[in-house]
Structures are given as structure tokens and as C-alpha cells.
Scaffold this motif. Structure first.
Motif, short mmCIF file in Angstrom:
data_model
loop_
_atom_site.label_atom_id
_atom_site.label_comp_id
_atom_site.label_asym_id
_atom_site.label_seq_id
_atom_site.Cartn_x
_atom_site.Cartn_y
_atom_site.Cartn_z
N SER A 269 -2.83 -1.85 -5.78
CA SER A 269 -3.31 -0.85 -5.15
C SER A 269 -2.45 0.21 -5.32
CB SER A 269 -3.89 -1.10 -3.65
OG SER A 269 -2.62 -1.39 -2.83
N ARG A 270 -1.26 0.22 -5.38
CA ARG A 270 -0.39 1.19 -5.25
C ARG A 270 -0.12 1.99 -6.55
NH1 ARG A 270 2.83 -3.50 -5.22
NH2 ARG A 270 4.52 -3.83 -6.84
N LYS B 79 0.82 -0.94 -0.03
CA LYS B 79 0.06 0.12 -0.05
C LYS B 79 1.05 1.19 -0.08
CE LYS B 79 -3.45 -2.79 0.73
NZ LYS B 79 -4.55 -2.97 -0.40
N LYS C 196 0.89 8.79 -0.05
CA LYS C 196 -0.40 9.36 -0.01
C LYS C 196 -0.57 11.21 -0.39
CE LYS C 196 -2.83 6.02 2.65
NZ LYS C 196 -3.34 5.81 4.02
N LYS D 146 -5.92 7.43 -8.91
CA LYS D 146 -7.24 7.39 -8.53
C LYS D 146 -8.20 8.52 -8.73
CE LYS D 146 -9.02 6.90 -4.60
NZ LYS D 146 -9.20 5.97 -3.04
N LYS E 244 -3.12 1.97 -8.58
CA LYS E 244 -4.21 2.51 -8.78
C LYS E 244 -4.93 3.65 -7.91
CE LYS E 244 -6.13 -1.67 -8.24
NZ LYS E 244 -7.30 -2.76 -8.31
N GLU E 245 -4.22 3.55 -6.60
CA GLU E 245 -4.38 4.83 -5.64
C GLU E 245 -3.47 5.86 -6.11
OE1 GLU E 245 -5.95 5.14 -2.61
OE2 GLU E 245 -7.35 2.97 -3.46
#
Length: 202
Positions: A57-58, A27, A33, A64, A60-61
């Protein structure tokens, strides 16, 4: 002319821990972030016709919120994945050198041809990614395409488009959250931007 905006995913927990995470779904860290928010702000006014990520997820996040602003449906492709480190997923190179000295020696000796136990070699990944980039370019002529992927993947893309040879892989630096921009026209590629992270300071 087709424009490729290559984004390496922002900083992950595994990145901060210094361990291999090719197919590990690590993540984004808190730092990552924050980077993703700055990336979104920086790219929100750029012309983008399509967005590709890997299934993790890394990636896509990282894009996003940008995809939401652009109203673009993200297309996932596992052919753009990082190298599969196989049995060494989750380990650091120091750990491998200490616990698997013979395998580490083999890794250094074989270089590009070294295949991670139960995983891939760099040559394997180069050809996998080369084939997928050819498909993406064919399907998106004269468009602006953002690909959010991994450090090794982006080095492979650059090596292929500029040199058509995996041997230049380690000549390119690709930091977390960095932006590299390449224009492709009739199989001729030009780099407009390389490993840009200046937006972090904005």
C-alpha cells in the motif's frame, strides 16, 4: 533513450518508528500523505508512459492520484520489493543488536552476503531486481517509466545501471518521497536527478 523516474514511497508509520519493513505492509503516515500530494502536483505535467509499483500500500498510495491524473493503470511487481528481512521484520537494528547479539555480529561481519533469518541477502535482492529491470527496459524502449518502490530497491537499480555491481549499494542516499531520474540508452546510463526532495518545499 528510455527514461526511468525512480520514486521511493513516501514516509510510513514504520519509517517513523525506525523499524524494518521489507515485506511488512506499513501504511503512509500523515506526513507521508502530505508528501504524496506534493509529489502528485510536482509530477502531474511530466511525460509518463507507464507506472510500476510493488504490491504494498505504501508504494501504491504514493502514486495513486498521479496514476489517476495520467489515466495509467498501475502495474504491480513483487520482483521490485524491498529486501525480505525475514524474522527481523518489525524490529529496529538497536533491538536486533540487543536481543540477537550473535546474529547482529554476523550481520556486520558478512555484509552484503548476510542473509536475514528466513529472509534474503542484499546480493539476493540485487540479482532479483537486476533481472526485473532488464525486463522492464526491454519492454519499454524509448518510453518514460515511473517506478515507485523502496529505498533498497532503488539503490540496487542505481548500482546496477551505473556500476553493474551491488558493492556500491550504500553509496547512494534515497530518502522517502525522493525522485531519482536515469536515462538509459544502449546499456549506457546517465543520472539526471538524484534523491530530489526539493518539491516538498513548494
Amino acid at each position: 533513450m528510455t527514461r526511468l523516474i525512480l520514486v521511493r514511497h513516501c514516509t510510513t508509520i514504520c519509517n517513523e518508528g525506525g523499524v524494518l519493513s521489507g515485506l511488512t505492509d506499513s501504511k503512509l503516515s500523515e506526513k507521508g500523505k502530505l508528501q504524496a500530494n506534493k509529489l502528485t502536483e510536482f509530477l502531474k505535467n511530466e511525460k509518463i508512459d507507464k507506472i510500476y509499483t510493488t504490491p504494498f500500500s505504501r508504494t501504491k498510495e504514493t502514486v495513486k492520484n498521479l496514476a489517476k491524473i495520467k489515466n495509467i493503470q498501475i502495474e504491480e511487481s513483487d520482483l521490485l520489493n524491498e529486501i525480505n528481512f525475514g524474522d527481523f521484520e518489525g524490529l529496529s537494528f538497536k533491538k536486533i543488536e540487543k536481543d540477537y547479539p550473535k546474529e547482529f555480529e554476523k550481520m556486520i561481519k558478512e555484509g552484503f552476503e548476510y542473509k536475514y533469518p528466513s529472509g534474503e541477502s542484499l546480493i539476493d535482492t540485487f540479482h532479483r531486481i537486476k533481472n526485473q529491470i532488464d525486463i522492464i527496459l526491454e519492454q519499454n524502449k524509448n518510453k518514460s517509466i515511473l517506478i515507485c518502490s523502496h529505498g533498497g530497491t532503488i539503490r540496487n537499480i542505481i548500482s546496477y545501471l551505473l556500476c553493474n555491481d551491488y558493492k556500491y549499494h550504500w553509496n547512494f542516499r534515497v530518502d522517502n518521497g525522493s525522485i531519482t531520474e536515469i536515462e538509459v540508452n544502449n546499456n549506457f546510463a546517465v543520472i539526471n536527478k538524484m534523491n530530489d526532495t526539493t518539491y516538498f518545499k513548494l
